[in-house]
Design a protein around this motif. Structure first.
Motif, PDB file in Angstrom:
ATOM      1  N   MET A  10     -46.531  55.781  -7.066  1.00 39.53           N
ATOM      2  CA  MET A  10     -46.777  55.973  -5.636  1.00 39.53           C
ATOM      3  C   MET A  10     -46.299  54.763  -4.849  1.00 39.53           C
ATOM      4  N   LEU A  11     -45.783  55.018  -3.676  1.00 41.11           N
ATOM      5  CA  LEU A  11     -45.325  53.945  -2.810  1.00 41.11           C
ATOM      6  C   LEU A  11     -46.520  53.268  -2.146  1.00 41.11           C
ATOM      7  N   ILE A  12     -46.514  51.938  -2.171  1.00 42.50           N
ATOM      8  CA  ILE A  12     -47.573  51.160  -1.523  1.00 42.50           C
ATOM      9  C   ILE A  12     -47.053  50.574  -0.210  1.00 42.50           C
ATOM     10  N   ASN A  13     -45.967  49.800  -0.289  1.00 40.82           N
ATOM     11  CA  ASN A  13     -45.366  49.193   0.902  1.00 40.82           C
ATOM     12  C   ASN A  13     -43.855  49.122   0.743  1.00 40.82           C
ATOM     13  N   PHE A  14     -43.143  49.231   1.856  1.00 42.63           N
ATOM     14  CA  PHE A  14     -41.703  49.035   1.876  1.00 42.63           C
ATOM     15  C   PHE A  14     -41.363  48.114   3.038  1.00 42.63           C
ATOM     16  N   THR A  15     -40.731  46.983   2.731  1.00 41.68           N
ATOM     17  CA  THR A  15     -40.386  45.981   3.735  1.00 41.68           C
ATOM     18  C   THR A  15     -38.873  45.794   3.757  1.00 41.68           C
ATOM     19  N   PHE A  16     -38.305  45.735   4.953  1.00 42.72           N
ATOM     20  CA  PHE A  16     -36.857  45.602   5.066  1.00 42.72           C
ATOM     21  C   PHE A  16     -36.520  44.833   6.333  1.00 42.72           C
ATOM     22  N   ASN A  76     -33.465  55.284  10.712  1.00 44.24           N
ATOM     23  CA  ASN A  76     -33.026  54.094   9.993  1.00 44.24           C
ATOM     24  C   ASN A  76     -34.096  53.561   9.051  1.00 44.24           C
ATOM     25  N   VAL A  77     -35.367  53.876   9.325  1.00 39.07           N
ATOM     26  CA  VAL A  77     -36.430  53.510   8.381  1.00 39.07           C
ATOM     27  C   VAL A  77     -36.210  54.246   7.063  1.00 39.07           C
ATOM     28  N   LEU A  78     -35.954  55.547   7.163  1.00 38.32           N
ATOM     29  CA  LEU A  78     -35.691  56.344   5.967  1.00 38.32           C
ATOM     30  C   LEU A  78     -34.392  55.904   5.299  1.00 38.32           C
ATOM     31  N   GLU A  79     -33.369  55.627   6.127  1.00 36.91           N
ATOM     32  CA  GLU A  79     -32.075  55.233   5.575  1.00 36.91           C
ATOM     33  C   GLU A  79     -32.168  53.895   4.852  1.00 36.91           C
ATOM     34  N   ALA A  80     -33.028  53.002   5.317  1.00 35.91           N
ATOM     35  CA  ALA A  80     -33.228  51.725   4.623  1.00 35.91           C
ATOM     36  C   ALA A  80     -33.769  51.961   3.214  1.00 35.91           C
ATOM     37  N   LEU A  81     -34.762  52.831   3.095  1.00 42.15           N
ATOM     38  CA  LEU A  81     -35.326  53.146   1.783  1.00 42.15           C
ATOM     39  C   LEU A  81     -34.295  53.831   0.891  1.00 42.15           C
ATOM     40  N   LEU A  82     -33.518  54.732   1.479  1.00 40.63           N
ATOM     41  CA  LEU A  82     -32.488  55.440   0.705  1.00 40.63           C
ATOM     42  C   LEU A  82     -31.353  54.506   0.309  1.00 40.63           C
ATOM     43  N   THR A  83     -31.006  53.544   1.169  1.00 35.81           N
ATOM     44  CA  THR A  83     -29.955  52.585   0.830  1.00 35.81           C
ATOM     45  C   THR A  83     -30.399  51.698  -0.324  1.00 35.81           C
ATOM     46  N   MET A  84     -31.642  51.256  -0.289  1.00 38.17           N
ATOM     47  CA  MET A  84     -32.160  50.472  -1.422  1.00 38.17           C
ATOM     48  C   MET A  84     -32.093  51.299  -2.700  1.00 38.17           C
ATOM     49  N   SER A 122     -32.340  42.406   3.670  1.00 37.19           N
ATOM     50  CA  SER A 122     -33.408  42.259   2.670  1.00 37.19           C
ATOM     51  C   SER A 122     -34.174  43.560   2.495  1.00 37.19           C
ATOM     52  N   PHE A 123     -34.491  43.871   1.235  1.00 33.99           N
ATOM     53  CA  PHE A 123     -35.327  45.015   0.880  1.00 33.99           C
ATOM     54  C   PHE A 123     -36.383  44.545  -0.115  1.00 33.99           C
ATOM     55  N   GLU A 124     -37.623  44.997   0.076  1.00 33.02           N
ATOM     56  CA  GLU A 124     -38.661  44.776  -0.927  1.00 33.02           C
ATOM     57  C   GLU A 124     -39.567  45.989  -0.959  1.00 33.02           C
ATOM     58  N   ILE A 125     -39.905  46.423  -2.158  1.00 28.63           N
ATOM     59  CA  ILE A 125     -40.739  47.609  -2.316  1.00 28.63           C
ATOM     60  C   ILE A 125     -41.859  47.315  -3.299  1.00 28.63           C
ATOM     61  N   GLY A 142     -49.403  53.074 -14.314  1.00 31.35           N
ATOM     62  CA  GLY A 142     -50.600  52.248 -14.316  1.00 31.35           C
ATOM     63  C   GLY A 142     -50.389  50.801 -13.938  1.00 31.35           C
ATOM     64  N   LEU A 143     -49.171  50.414 -13.587  1.00 34.34           N
ATOM     65  CA  LEU A 143     -48.859  49.035 -13.214  1.00 34.34           C
ATOM     66  C   LEU A 143     -48.332  48.998 -11.789  1.00 34.34           C
ATOM     67  N   THR A 144     -48.554  47.861 -11.114  1.00 36.97           N
ATOM     68  CA  THR A 144     -48.015  47.649  -9.771  1.00 36.97           C
ATOM     69  C   THR A 144     -46.793  46.762  -9.878  1.00 36.97           C
ATOM     70  N   TYR A 145     -45.680  47.227  -9.310  1.00 33.11           N
ATOM     71  CA  TYR A 145     -44.452  46.440  -9.303  1.00 33.11           C
ATOM     72  C   TYR A 145     -44.105  46.069  -7.860  1.00 33.11           C
ATOM     73  N   ARG A 146     -43.591  44.857  -7.704  1.00 37.05           N
ATOM     74  CA  ARG A 146     -43.047  44.414  -6.422  1.00 37.05           C
ATOM     75  C   ARG A 146     -41.627  43.921  -6.701  1.00 37.05           C
ATOM     76  N   TYR A 147     -40.677  44.678  -6.188  1.00 35.29           N
ATOM     77  CA  TYR A 147     -39.274  44.394  -6.488  1.00 35.29           C
ATOM     78  C   TYR A 147     -38.493  44.287  -5.181  1.00 35.29           C
ATOM     79  N   GLY A 148     -37.576  43.320  -5.117  1.00 35.07           N
ATOM     80  CA  GLY A 148     -36.775  43.181  -3.914  1.00 35.07           C
ATOM     81  C   GLY A 148     -35.522  42.379  -4.145  1.00 35.07           C
ATOM     82  N   PHE A 149     -34.655  42.399  -3.141  1.00 32.46           N
ATOM     83  CA  PHE A 149     -33.420  41.617  -3.209  1.00 32.46           C
ATOM     84  C   PHE A 149     -32.861  41.422  -1.805  1.00 32.46           C
TER      85      PHE A 149
END
Length: 421
Positions: free
Chosen positions: A1-7, A57-65, A98-101, A107-114
């Motif tokens: 499940m998605l928790i946060n998306f930052t861009f 563009n919010v959706l496009e940011a997530l799709l571009t990532m 910048s993208f971070e999700i 069962g684990l929480t991941y925070r990944y970005g670049f």
């Protein structure tokens, strides 16, 4: 499940913004909140804004990532990246995007970005958190320097020098069968996307679902009947390959080769069944119609969208839809939203993120205040993204849950509407 998306620094977004799926401490529609591990997450988020305000563009940011992560393994060392910075500023047009999700997976929480520009990955990072434990960094990358956890991310050790500057490290490690990296890519591949205006790309998926998956078909048919679309059933069959399927100006030898190639693929077509009534109003027979020729545009859209919708619900994925309400009656849009908001139909933690102009949904009987988001451009044409729960009135107070949200929005109380002079 998605928790946060930052861009940040992407298209109309100059500054960094966050779309959060974490539930706030409000009471409305508490039964719709999905509790997983220590998180309270929202099953849906909707974005409103004027045309060209940046909501798509919010959706496009997530799709571009998503595209960058999944397609990175296909890049040659000197291929350019999909870099779309904010161009209306002398500084940002040359700075990294910048993208971070942050998401839950197995069962684990991941925070990944670049962070990246047109030619290379500037920075990349991956963190992992188990329930009731602190967050650990699996790897950190700054240009060509890497810090990799031998204990938590052994699959990445020794892979640094094999990573070209324009490729993502997590994608390269996944290509070499690193289990944690593969789980990251699997999560991204599970995000479905739909255009509310065009069915191109997902109609075939839907027809395959009706052709092969009986359980999902029944769920979809139950939904069609509940929304009163008028037909009884959908019949999906294999379509016979014929010469008429090809354009008439193709040379004969090429035509023969194309027909032979087509015979190795399965082509499907959909028909709907309707009741035939006698003079006394009783059903006397059934009629079968070609879906594309006889059904309305809205009915065709609902049918074509049903594959990704019910696949998302069944597998607990994320569904992203731009212009969900296009061609649909407001009651149908509301019915789709209800599939995700109701614990009875959303049993696996599926999430819906969409844009719309349908103000009928601005009702706290259908959506919580923390699920409603707005986009609006400032004086420099940079987009701001904010939720209703964050909005403060002229006295600095948050919006109460007894207000008429739709009326306030139309009257411009929350911004994010066109200014028509």
């Amino acid at each position: 499940m998605l928790i946060n998306f930052t861009f940040g620094n992407f298209r109309s977004f100059r500054d960094e913004k966050t779309l959060s799926m974490e539930a706030g401490s409000i009471k409305e529609l508490n039964e719709s909140v999905i509790t997983k591990d220590s998180y309270r997450l929202l099953p849906a988020a909707v974005m409103y804004g004027a045309n060209s305000s940046g909501k798509s563009n919010v959706l496009e940011a997530l799709l571009t990532m998503r595209r960058l992560v999944l397609n990175s393994v296909r890049l040659n060392p000197y291929d350019i990246l999909d870099y779309q910075p904010f161009l209306l500023n002398t500084t940002s047009k040359n700075e990294p995007t910048s993208f971070e999700i942050q998401f839950l997976n197995n069962g684990l929480t991941y925070r990944y970005g670049f962070e990246y520009d047109r030619t290379h990955i500037c920075n990349e990072w991956l963190y992992e958190k188990a329930p009731k434990q602190r967050e650990f960094n699996l790897f950190l990358r700054a240009e060509n320097d890497y810090e990799i956890s031998k204990k938590c991310f052994p699959e990445g050790i020794g892979k640094e020098s094999a990573t070209p500057s324009n490729r993502l490290f997590v994608s390269l490690v996944a290509q070499l069968n690193g289990p944690k990296s593969l789980s990251i890519l699997d999560w991204f591949s599970g995000c479905n996307y739909l255009s509310g205006i065009s069915s191109e790309g997902y109609e075939g998926f839907t027809l395959s679902m009706f052709y092969q998956h009986i359980n999902l078909c029944q769920d979809a048919l139950n939904f069609f009947h509940a929304t009163g679309l008028g037909f009884n059933d959908i019949i999906v069959t294999e379509k016979k390959i014929s010469d008429e399927m090809l354009s008439g100006n193709i040379p004969a030898d090429i035509r023969r080769r194309m027909l032979n190639d087509m015979k190795s693929h399965i082509f499907l077509e959909a028909k709907t069944t309707h009741n035939i009534y006698g003079e006394n109003g009783k059903i006397t027979n059934l009629a079968t119609f070609d879906k594309d020729k006889m059904e309305s545009e809205g009915t065709k859209k609902i049918i074509e969208m049903s594959g990704p919708i019910f696949d998302t619900l069944a597998s607990g994925k994320v569904l992203i839809v731009d212009e969900l309400d296009a061609k649909l009656h407001p009651m149908l849009t509301r019915s789709i939203l209800k599939l995700f908001m109701s614990p009875e139909t959303n049993k696996n933690g599926a999430q819906l993120i969409f844009t719309t102009h349908d103000t009928n949904l601005l009702n706290l009987s259908y959506l919580r205040r923390d699920q409603i988001w707005f986009t609006e451009k400032d004086a420099t044409e940079s987009t701001d993204l904010y939720s209703l729960i964050e909005f403060k009135d002229e006295n600095g107070n948050t919006i109460r849950n007894d207000r008429s949200i739709e009326k306030d929005y139309i009257n411009g109380r929350y911004g994010a509407i066109p200014f028509i002079h």
